[in-house]
Design a protein around this motif. Structure first.
Motif, PDB file in Angstrom:
ATOM      1  N   UNK A  38       0.613  -0.999   0.013  1.00 35.76           N
ATOM      2  CA  UNK A  38      -0.033   0.299   0.265  1.00 35.76           C
ATOM      3  C   UNK A  38       1.379   1.354  -0.074  1.00 35.76           C
ATOM      4  N   UNK A  39       2.182   1.536   0.914  1.00 29.41           N
ATOM      5  CA  UNK A  39       2.661   2.976   0.833  1.00 29.41           C
ATOM      6  C   UNK A  39       4.031   2.853  -0.149  1.00 29.41           C
ATOM      7  N   UNK A  40       3.812   1.308  -0.464  1.00 36.24           N
ATOM      8  CA  UNK A  40       4.523   1.430  -2.476  1.00 36.24           C
ATOM      9  C   UNK A  40       3.395   2.218  -3.932  1.00 36.24           C
ATOM     10  N   UNK A  41       2.255   1.832  -3.366  1.00 36.00           N
ATOM     11  CA  UNK A  41       1.285   2.377  -4.524  1.00 36.00           C
ATOM     12  C   UNK A  41       1.302   4.200  -3.946  1.00 36.00           C
ATOM     13  N   UNK A  42       1.282   4.799  -2.683  1.00 40.89           N
ATOM     14  CA  UNK A  42       0.792   5.497  -2.584  1.00 40.89           C
ATOM     15  C   UNK A  42       2.654   6.331  -3.325  1.00 40.89           C
ATOM     16  N   UNK A  43       3.635   5.468  -3.470  1.00 38.98           N
ATOM     17  CA  UNK A  43       5.240   6.769  -4.073  1.00 38.98           C
ATOM     18  C   UNK A  43       5.571   7.008  -2.523  1.00 38.98           C
ATOM     19  N   UNK A  44       5.529   5.595  -1.602  1.00 41.91           N
ATOM     20  CA  UNK A  44       6.422   5.792  -0.690  1.00 41.91           C
ATOM     21  C   UNK A  44       7.604   4.950  -0.363  1.00 41.91           C
ATOM     22  N   UNK A  45       8.155   4.572   0.019  1.00 47.98           N
ATOM     23  CA  UNK A  45       9.373   4.025  -0.247  1.00 47.98           C
ATOM     24  C   UNK A  45       9.950   3.320   1.590  1.00 47.98           C
ATOM     25  N   UNK A  46       9.378   2.265   1.828  1.00 45.92           N
ATOM     26  CA  UNK A  46       8.869   1.590   3.421  1.00 45.92           C
ATOM     27  C   UNK A  46      10.240   1.897   3.144  1.00 45.92           C
ATOM     28  N   UNK A  47      11.642   1.743   4.717  1.00 44.73           N
ATOM     29  CA  UNK A  47      12.705   1.452   5.411  1.00 44.73           C
ATOM     30  C   UNK A  47      12.361   0.762   6.377  1.00 44.73           C
ATOM     31  N   UNK A  48      11.284   1.375   7.366  1.00 39.76           N
ATOM     32  CA  UNK A  48      10.696   0.391   8.743  1.00 39.76           C
ATOM     33  C   UNK A  48       9.296  -0.137   9.114  1.00 39.76           C
ATOM     34  N   UNK A  49       8.790  -1.149   8.479  1.00 33.00           N
ATOM     35  CA  UNK A  49       7.626  -1.094   9.328  1.00 33.00           C
ATOM     36  C   UNK A  49       7.170  -2.252   9.728  1.00 33.00           C
ATOM     37  N   UNK A  50       6.600  -1.347  11.981  1.00 35.70           N
ATOM     38  CA  UNK A  50       6.106  -2.702  12.321  1.00 35.70           C
ATOM     39  C   UNK A  50       5.249  -2.485  12.790  1.00 35.70           C
ATOM     40  N   UNK A  51       4.590  -3.503  13.728  1.00 31.66           N
ATOM     41  CA  UNK A  51       3.134  -3.139  14.676  1.00 31.66           C
ATOM     42  C   UNK A  51       3.041  -2.122  15.396  1.00 31.66           C
ATOM     43  N   UNK A  52       2.092  -1.440  15.906  1.00 30.47           N
ATOM     44  CA  UNK A  52       2.361  -0.506  16.401  1.00 30.47           C
ATOM     45  C   UNK A  52       2.347  -1.469  17.563  1.00 30.47           C
ATOM     46  N   UNK A  53       2.166  -0.931  18.645  1.00 29.99           N
ATOM     47  CA  UNK A  53       2.366  -0.895  20.036  1.00 29.99           C
ATOM     48  C   UNK A  53       0.990  -0.549  20.381  1.00 29.99           C
ATOM     49  N   UNK A  54       0.929  -1.907  21.582  1.00 32.59           N
ATOM     50  CA  UNK A  54      -0.607  -1.372  22.041  1.00 32.59           C
ATOM     51  C   UNK A  54      -0.138  -0.721  23.768  1.00 32.59           C
ATOM     52  N   UNK A  55      -1.117  -0.302  23.680  1.00 30.89           N
ATOM     53  CA  UNK A  55      -0.709   0.581  25.213  1.00 30.89           C
ATOM     54  C   UNK A  55      -0.989  -0.024  26.341  1.00 30.89           C
ATOM     55  N   UNK A  56       0.077   0.235  27.249  1.00 25.65           N
ATOM     56  CA  UNK A  56      -0.425   0.021  28.482  1.00 25.65           C
ATOM     57  C   UNK A  56      -1.645  -0.261  29.311  1.00 25.65           C
ATOM     58  N   UNK A  57      -1.853   0.724  28.825  1.00 26.59           N
ATOM     59  CA  UNK A  57      -3.555   0.454  29.939  1.00 26.59           C
ATOM     60  C   UNK A  57      -4.241   1.053  29.155  1.00 26.59           C
ATOM     61  N   UNK A  58      -5.363   0.596  29.178  1.00 24.56           N
ATOM     62  CA  UNK A  58      -6.881   0.397  27.985  1.00 24.56           C
ATOM     63  C   UNK A  58      -6.210   0.146  26.591  1.00 24.56           C
TER      64      UNK A  58
END
Length: 405
Positions: A38-58
């Protein structure tokens, strides 16, 4: 089925755009490879992609009906401005803070982008988009008037949720008064009265009947307060579960709650307002009257009106006029029937039904305001009687001793 089972996840990314400038952001997708694509389709060359960490509370906040109303209003605004459907999803999603709502809208957006119709994409989330919502969107898509339909749905949701909020306020206030009165009385009986009881024991004289009555209640409360608390909690829990699981019990509750003073009248007028609002919205959207009544039956919020609307649907399908069926049902106010009659005769049924909804929404609003104003002195009166009665009962022996001296 396999695609439906895949769960959307939030990813954070860093990369470079077409000009070589560094950029970063968030994107939702089913897996890492698809997000990079999806990022490449938007013209972005991804260097780092990772899952967003979940908040500790909530975590993700619950998606409320007001959230759905807000989303619908924003989508209607975007499409009226000429923004394409998929791009409207992106713009609306970027402005949302509720992660749960972001994930929901992103899922719908991805389905639409892959070729699914808007209505069918919504039907994959029945918890948040009911049949009425999906059917109206479907009608808007087929008629080529989706922006107008979304605007109509948004108005319907906003009015309906505002009405629900007012009714909830009317129901909550008396309950809050009762709960506060019970808590204050229980604290006095368990903590304060025993102190006076020790003082009265040292007198060695016979206590007045009212004082002895309070002391007996206090002793009983000290011994059984935990059982009383469990009994109240258990009753509330069982009542809610029975209402949820048993349709017959729920129908009986709906029937008798309309007979309550003040609260019953508010609920009654609220059901009439919902009837007018939903039927006006669906009928104006091109839905046949019989089918529209089917949707209205479940939206009135009360079993008495649900059964009445289903009876009206059967009558209308057999050729009876709507206003005549409403009159025979025996639950609708005279004004609602008369406005409906005028709408049928003039050919402006949707406009007249909207007037019915607007009028009774205004009536409910006034009744809730009056109830709120009435409850304030009632709170003072109830607490005054309970607390004042306990204090008088405790001081009666002291007053008698003063008279003897």
């Amino acid at each position: 089925m396999a695609e439906k089972a895949q769960k959307l996840q939030a990813f954070v990314w860093e990369g470079k755009d077409r000009k070589g400038n560094k950029s970063k952001g968030e994107l939702t997708g089913t897996n890492l490879a698809l997000v990079k694509a999806q990022l490449r389709k938007q013209g972005i060359q991804p260097d780092k992609v990772k899952k967003k960490p979940k908040p500790l509370f909530g975590g993700s906040k619950k998606v409320t009906p007001f959230d759905i109303a807000m989303f619908t209003r924003q989508m209607a605004t975007m499409m009226k401005a000429g923004v394409p459907l998929v791009q409207s999803f992106d713009i609306v999603t970027d402005g949302l803070e509720n992660q749960g709502l972001r994930e929901l809208i992103s899922a719908v957006r991805n389905d639409v982008a892959s070729g699914t119709s808007f209505a069918n994409a919504l039907r994959r989330h029945p918890k948040h988009f009911d049949n009425l919502y999906c059917n109206l969107v479907d009608s808007g898509e087929k008629a080529g008037a989706l922006e107008q339909m979304l605007d109509r749905i948004a108005m319907y949701l906003e009015k309906t949720e505002t009405l629900k909020k007012k009714v909830k306020k009317a129901m909550t206030y008396p309950i809050a008064v009762i709960v506060v009165a019970i808590i204050v009385t229980a604290i006095l009986l368990v903590k304060v009265v025993p102190q006076f009881e020790e003082l009265f024991t040292s007198f060695g004289a016979e206590l007045p009947v009212f004082t002895q009555f309070i002391v007996n209640i206090s002793e009983w409360m000290q011994q059984w307060w935990f059982i009383v608390l469990l009994g109240i909690v258990g009753f509330v829990f069982l009542f809610k579960e029975a209402k949820k699981r048993s349709l017959a019990f729920s129908d009986v509750v709906d029937k008798y709650v309309l007979k309550l003073p003040i609260i019953g009248e508010i609920l009654d007028k609220s059901a009439v307002a919902k009837f007018g609002r939903v039927l006006s919205t669906t009928f104006a959207s091109g839905v046949p009257l019989v089918d529209a009544l089917e949707s209205v039956a479940g939206a009135t919020g009360n079993a008495v009106y649900r059964d009445a609307v289903l009876k009206i649907r059967d009558d209308v399908s057999s050729g009876t006029q709507l206003q005549a069926s409403m009159k025979m049902a025996g639950v609708f106010p005279v004004m609602a029937v008369q406005l409906t009659s005028i709408g049928e005769e003039s050919g402006n049924l949707d406009e007249m039904l909207e007037k019915v909804a607007t009028h009774y929404e205004s009536v409910v609003d006034d009744m809730v305001d009056n109830l709120t104003a009435l409850m304030e002195p009632m709170i003072m009166a109830v607490l005054g009687v309970l607390v004042g009665g306990l204090i008088i009962g405790m001081y009666l022996p002291i007053f008698q001793m003063g008279q003897v001296v």
